[in-house]
Motif scaffolding. Structure first.
Motif, PDB file in Angstrom:
ATOM      1  N   ALA A  60      19.751  11.532  41.783  1.00 37.78           N
ATOM      2  CA  ALA A  60      19.811  11.286  43.228  1.00 37.78           C
ATOM      3  C   ALA A  60      18.716  10.367  43.753  1.00 37.78           C
ATOM      4  CB  ALA A  60      19.763  12.613  43.976  1.00 37.78           C
ATOM      5  N   ASN A  61      17.584  10.302  43.078  1.00 32.23           N
ATOM      6  CA  ASN A  61      16.479   9.468  43.557  1.00 32.23           C
ATOM      7  C   ASN A  61      15.403   9.388  42.471  1.00 32.23           C
ATOM      8  OD1 ASN A  61      14.601  11.828  43.976  1.00 32.23           O
ATOM      9  ND2 ASN A  61      16.211  12.352  45.432  1.00 32.23           N
ATOM     10  N   GLY A  62      14.410   8.547  42.707  1.00 28.81           N
ATOM     11  CA  GLY A  62      13.355   8.340  41.715  1.00 28.81           C
ATOM     12  C   GLY A  62      12.390   9.504  41.596  1.00 28.81           C
ATOM     13  N   THR A  63      12.407  10.387  42.568  1.00 28.88           N
ATOM     14  CA  THR A  63      11.550  11.572  42.514  1.00 28.88           C
ATOM     15  C   THR A  63      12.156  12.613  41.567  1.00 28.88           C
ATOM     16  OG1 THR A  63      10.916  11.141  44.808  1.00 28.88           O
ATOM     17  CG2 THR A  63      10.390  13.324  43.923  1.00 28.88           C
ATOM     18  N   ASP A  64      13.441  12.903  41.768  1.00 25.01           N
ATOM     19  CA  ASP A  64      14.129  13.833  40.860  1.00 25.01           C
ATOM     20  C   ASP A  64      14.087  13.314  39.427  1.00 25.01           C
ATOM     21  OD1 ASP A  64      14.742  15.269  43.108  1.00 25.01           O
ATOM     22  OD2 ASP A  64      16.912  14.985  42.998  1.00 25.01           O
ATOM     23  N   THR A  87      -1.003   6.255  43.603  1.00 25.72           N
ATOM     24  CA  THR A  87       0.443   6.201  43.376  1.00 25.72           C
ATOM     25  C   THR A  87       1.148   6.729  44.609  1.00 25.72           C
ATOM     26  OG1 THR A  87       2.240   6.885  41.879  1.00 25.72           O
ATOM     27  CG2 THR A  87       0.525   8.505  42.304  1.00 25.72           C
ATOM     28  N   PHE A  88       2.478   6.654  44.577  1.00 23.71           N
ATOM     29  CA  PHE A  88       3.310   7.240  45.616  1.00 23.71           C
ATOM     30  C   PHE A  88       3.363   8.759  45.407  1.00 23.71           C
ATOM     31  CE2 PHE A  88       7.633   8.288  47.277  1.00 23.71           C
ATOM     32  CZ  PHE A  88       7.374   8.004  48.594  1.00 23.71           C
ATOM     33  N   ALA A  89       3.646   9.490  46.464  1.00 28.36           N
ATOM     34  CA  ALA A  89       3.609  10.960  46.459  1.00 28.36           C
ATOM     35  C   ALA A  89       4.369  11.597  45.291  1.00 28.36           C
ATOM     36  CB  ALA A  89       4.184  11.486  47.777  1.00 28.36           C
ATOM     37  N   SER A  90       5.547  11.041  44.973  1.00 27.08           N
ATOM     38  CA  SER A  90       6.440  11.682  43.978  1.00 27.08           C
ATOM     39  C   SER A  90       5.746  12.028  42.671  1.00 27.08           C
ATOM     40  CB  SER A  90       7.596  10.751  43.632  1.00 27.08           C
ATOM     41  OG  SER A  90       8.188  10.243  44.774  1.00 27.08           O
ATOM     42  N   THR A  91       4.919  11.106  42.170  1.00 32.26           N
ATOM     43  CA  THR A  91       4.335  11.254  40.838  1.00 32.26           C
ATOM     44  C   THR A  91       3.570  12.566  40.709  1.00 32.26           C
ATOM     45  OG1 THR A  91       3.957   8.870  41.070  1.00 32.26           O
ATOM     46  CG2 THR A  91       3.195   9.895  39.034  1.00 32.26           C
ATOM     47  N   ALA A 165       7.065   7.445  31.773  1.00 34.16           N
ATOM     48  CA  ALA A 165       6.767   6.184  32.455  1.00 34.16           C
ATOM     49  C   ALA A 165       7.430   6.253  33.821  1.00 34.16           C
ATOM     50  CB  ALA A 165       7.324   5.014  31.649  1.00 34.16           C
ATOM     51  N   ASP A 166       6.633   6.438  34.879  1.00 37.82           N
ATOM     52  CA  ASP A 166       7.182   6.374  36.239  1.00 37.82           C
ATOM     53  C   ASP A 166       7.349   4.893  36.560  1.00 37.82           C
ATOM     54  OD1 ASP A 166       7.732   6.232  38.920  1.00 37.82           O
ATOM     55  OD2 ASP A 166       6.133   7.597  39.563  1.00 37.82           O
ATOM     56  N   SER A 167       8.564   4.404  36.253  1.00 37.95           N
ATOM     57  CA  SER A 167       8.836   2.979  36.419  1.00 37.95           C
ATOM     58  C   SER A 167       9.703   2.749  37.659  1.00 37.95           C
ATOM     59  CB  SER A 167       9.500   2.436  35.147  1.00 37.95           C
ATOM     60  OG  SER A 167       9.189   1.078  34.960  1.00 37.95           O
ATOM     61  N   ALA A 168       9.488   3.587  38.665  1.00 37.65           N
ATOM     62  CA  ALA A 168      10.219   3.474  39.941  1.00 37.65           C
ATOM     63  C   ALA A 168      10.146   2.049  40.467  1.00 37.65           C
ATOM     64  CB  ALA A 168       9.641   4.441  40.963  1.00 37.65           C
ATOM     65  N   GLN A 169       8.953   1.456  40.346  1.00 39.66           N
ATOM     66  CA  GLN A 169       8.736   0.091  40.843  1.00 39.66           C
ATOM     67  C   GLN A 169       8.893  -0.936  39.732  1.00 39.66           C
ATOM     68  OE1 GLN A 169       4.858  -0.148  42.765  1.00 39.66           O
ATOM     69  NE2 GLN A 169       5.091   1.843  43.754  1.00 39.66           N
ATOM     70  N   GLY A 170       8.957  -0.475  38.496  1.00 35.42           N
ATOM     71  CA  GLY A 170       8.792  -1.412  37.378  1.00 35.42           C
ATOM     72  C   GLY A 170       9.966  -1.532  36.431  1.00 35.42           C
ATOM     73  N   VAL A 189      13.463   5.467  37.032  1.00 36.19           N
ATOM     74  CA  VAL A 189      13.748   4.346  37.938  1.00 36.19           C
ATOM     75  C   VAL A 189      14.062   4.903  39.316  1.00 36.19           C
ATOM     76  CG1 VAL A 189      15.039   2.185  38.163  1.00 36.19           C
ATOM     77  CG2 VAL A 189      15.057   3.390  35.970  1.00 36.19           C
ATOM     78  N   SER A 190      13.679   4.171  40.348  1.00 40.58           N
ATOM     79  CA  SER A 190      14.120   4.474  41.709  1.00 40.58           C
ATOM     80  C   SER A 190      14.969   3.309  42.212  1.00 40.58           C
ATOM     81  CB  SER A 190      12.918   4.657  42.644  1.00 40.58           C
ATOM     82  OG  SER A 190      13.353   4.613  44.005  1.00 40.58           O
ATOM     83  N   PHE A 191      16.069   3.648  42.882  1.00 41.82           N
ATOM     84  CA  PHE A 191      16.910   2.609  43.489  1.00 41.82           C
ATOM     85  C   PHE A 191      16.740   2.583  45.006  1.00 41.82           C
ATOM     86  CE2 PHE A 191      19.526   3.958  39.686  1.00 41.82           C
ATOM     87  CZ  PHE A 191      19.108   2.899  38.884  1.00 41.82           C
ATOM     88  N   ALA A 194      14.069  -0.791  48.882  1.00 47.09           N
ATOM     89  CA  ALA A 194      12.992  -1.779  48.817  1.00 47.09           C
ATOM     90  C   ALA A 194      12.443  -1.988  47.410  1.00 47.09           C
ATOM     91  CB  ALA A 194      11.860  -1.363  49.754  1.00 47.09           C
ATOM     92  N   LYS A 195      12.900  -1.216  46.442  1.00 44.79           N
ATOM     93  CA  LYS A 195      12.417  -1.400  45.058  1.00 44.79           C
ATOM     94  C   LYS A 195      13.075  -2.654  44.466  1.00 44.79           C
ATOM     95  CE  LYS A 195      10.509   2.672  45.413  1.00 44.79           C
ATOM     96  NZ  LYS A 195       9.401   3.451  44.966  1.00 44.79           N
ATOM     97  N   PRO A 196      12.506  -3.203  43.384  1.00 45.85           N
ATOM     98  CA  PRO A 196      13.088  -4.433  42.834  1.00 45.85           C
ATOM     99  C   PRO A 196      14.584  -4.307  42.528  1.00 45.85           C
ATOM    100  CG  PRO A 196      10.932  -4.069  41.882  1.00 45.85           C
ATOM    101  CD  PRO A 196      11.243  -2.846  42.723  1.00 45.85           C
TER     102      PRO A 196
HETATM  103  C1  LIG Z   1       9.385   4.907  45.067  1.00 45.36           C
HETATM  104  C2  LIG Z   1       8.604   5.650  44.043  1.00 45.36           C
HETATM  105  C3  LIG Z   1       9.001   6.922  43.575  1.00 45.36           C
HETATM  106  C4  LIG Z   1      10.101   7.703  44.188  1.00 45.36           C
HETATM  107  O1  LIG Z   1      11.351   7.158  44.305  1.00 45.36           O
HETATM  108  P1  LIG Z   1      12.396   7.720  45.364  1.00 45.36           P
HETATM  109  O2  LIG Z   1      13.671   7.088  44.900  1.00 45.36           O
HETATM  110  O3  LIG Z   1      11.969   7.252  46.713  1.00 45.36           O
HETATM  111  O4  LIG Z   1      12.427   9.198  45.253  1.00 45.36           O
HETATM  112  C5  LIG Z   1       8.266   7.512  42.562  1.00 45.36           C
HETATM  113  N1  LIG Z   1       7.190   6.916  42.042  1.00 45.36           N
HETATM  114  C6  LIG Z   1       6.762   5.717  42.467  1.00 45.36           C
HETATM  115  C7  LIG Z   1       5.553   5.107  41.828  1.00 45.36           C
HETATM  116  C8  LIG Z   1       7.441   5.050  43.481  1.00 45.36           C
HETATM  117  O5  LIG Z   1       6.995   3.856  43.920  1.00 45.36           O
END
Ligand SMILES: *Cc1c(COP(=O)(O)O)cnc(C)c1O
Length: 375
Positions: A60-64, A87-91, A165-170, A189-191, A194-196
């Motif tokens: 569902a998202n990059g956090t899950d 980092t962003f909160a999710s990590t 590897a939290d590659s949400a941005q990468g 990965v996060s979609f 605003a992510k790449p």
């Molecule tokens: C955006 C981001 C996330 C979370 O992704 P969501 O899809 O918004 O839940 C996790 N880690 C990092 C480093 C991010 O930039």
């Protein structure tokens, strides 16, 4: 009123593939297969191929995407999970969900990714203290560039720890031609739009190489489903990738390699024009960034941002407050000696407009405004 340039020009990308996107969306609506439709499976195959992974699984998202593997491995109270504070909160958030303890690690001041030396110190600290069991490391591909996986992986393996590897941005970044999953157990990965590689809503994915883990994650992301639809083998959650988002992402992934190339060209033009006047970003040796953000450092950040805003140039700060300084996270241990590189970066970083369509007059306006503001 000044005329603002976009911070991320999603409209330019939409214009490029409008007809294909519209056809994909309409096709899903007409098909009626709104949940786990065939586009999800097709996208998972293509994501795995692009990222050189054994499998990809949408969620569902990059956090899950970070939480699910932690749950699959049974990360629990008493476990230490080493995470950068910058980092962003999710990590960090997902570690707390498991009832485990976050342990905050510093970054490399030039790369903004986890400092392997600081990770070593943090593990030593946890071992000396004896309260927590070192269980996992989450490295972040901050601003789109690969973390120092060869070193971080060696450290994690030596301690029998898992590596995410939290590659949400990468997603799409490489190091020596290898994607993060070459080293990590799971790359996420996060979609987020605003992510790449952004969808038109929330979405995420996990990449991995172990088929047993794939099966476990498939179950966990649909309520812990067992062999039958309404038989539950474990306690899971509902974290599926939406079919419409998958269909949209199929078209965006088809142009993603070209967009990464264009982002790198835009970053090169920024560096050529600005490296004499501000601290411009460095990429790890052998690394290719997806340039989720183009982040510079300045002395008077508020003044700098105001000067750019006056000229219609939006800026953003990722991240003004590091995770260990937020009240709910204050109880978690910080590596011995603190986080000097994290604290300094949080005070000085500022990100400039960046996307695959940034060129010509728009980029020149940003460059001119930056030079005028610091000159
Ligand atoms: C955006 C981001 C996330 C979370 O992704 P969501 O899809 O918004 O839940 C996790 N880690 C990092 C480093 C991010 O930039």
């Amino acid at each position: 009123m000044v005329d603002f340039v976009p911070f991320i020009d999603l409209a330019a990308q939409r214009e490029r593939i409008r007809a294909k996107l519209d056809a994909q969306i309409e096709n899903v609506i007409e098909s009626g297969k709104y949940i786990l439709g065939p586009q999800v499976t097709e996208l998972e195959q293509k994501l795995a191929e692009f990222g050189q992974a054994g499998f990809a699984l949408g969620c569902a998202n990059g956090t899950d995407a970070i939480a699910l593997p932690l749950a699959a491995w049974g990360i629990r109270p008493g476990d230490a999970v080493f995470v950068p504070s910058f980092t962003f909160a999710s990590t960090a958030e997902v570690v707390a969900w498991m009832g485990a303890s976050v342990v905050f690690v510093d970054i490399d001041p030039d790369l903004y990714t986890m400092d392997p030396e600081s990770l070593r110190k943090a593990i030593e600290m946890v071992e000396a203290d004896g309260e927590l069991r070192p269980a996992a490391v989450i490295a972040v591909d901050m601003f789109g560039q690969p973390a120092n996986y060869p070193e971080i992986n060696d450290i994690a393996r030596a301690k029998g720890m898992k590596l995410i590897a939290d590659s949400a941005q990468g997603y799409g970044c490489t190091l020596g031609g290898q994607h993060p999953i070459h080293w990590a157990d799971v790359a996420t990965v996060s979609f987020y739009p605003a992510k790449p590689l952004g969808a038109y809503g929330d979405g995420g994915a996990m990449l991995g190489k172990d088929e047993a883990l794939h099966e476990l994650l498939k179950s966990l992301h649909v309520h812990g489903m067992g062999a039958d639809r309404y038989e539950y083998a474990r306690i899971g959650m509902n974290s599926r990738l939406d079919t419409i988002q998958a269909a949209i992402l199929l078209e965006k992934l088809a142009i993603f390699a070209d967009e990464i190339r264009a982002r790198n060209e835009a970053a090169d033009r920024y560096a050529a024009a600005l490296s004499d006047v501000v601290k411009t970003p460095k990429v790890i040796d052998g690394g290719v960034s997806t340039w989720a953000q183009y982040t510079i450092e300045v002395d008077d950040r508020d003044g700098f941002r105001a000067a750019l805003a006056e000229k219609g140039i939006p800026t953003a700060v990722y991240y003004p407050i590091p995770m260990h300084k937020h009240e709910p996270y204050a109880k978690y241990p910080v590596v011995t000696g603190g986080l000097p590189a994290t604290d300094a970066a949080a005070e000085r970083v500022v990100s400039l407009p960046m996307d695959a369509y940034l060129d010509g007059e728009r980029q020149q306006r940003v460059i001119d405004a930056v030079k005028a503001a610091v000159g």
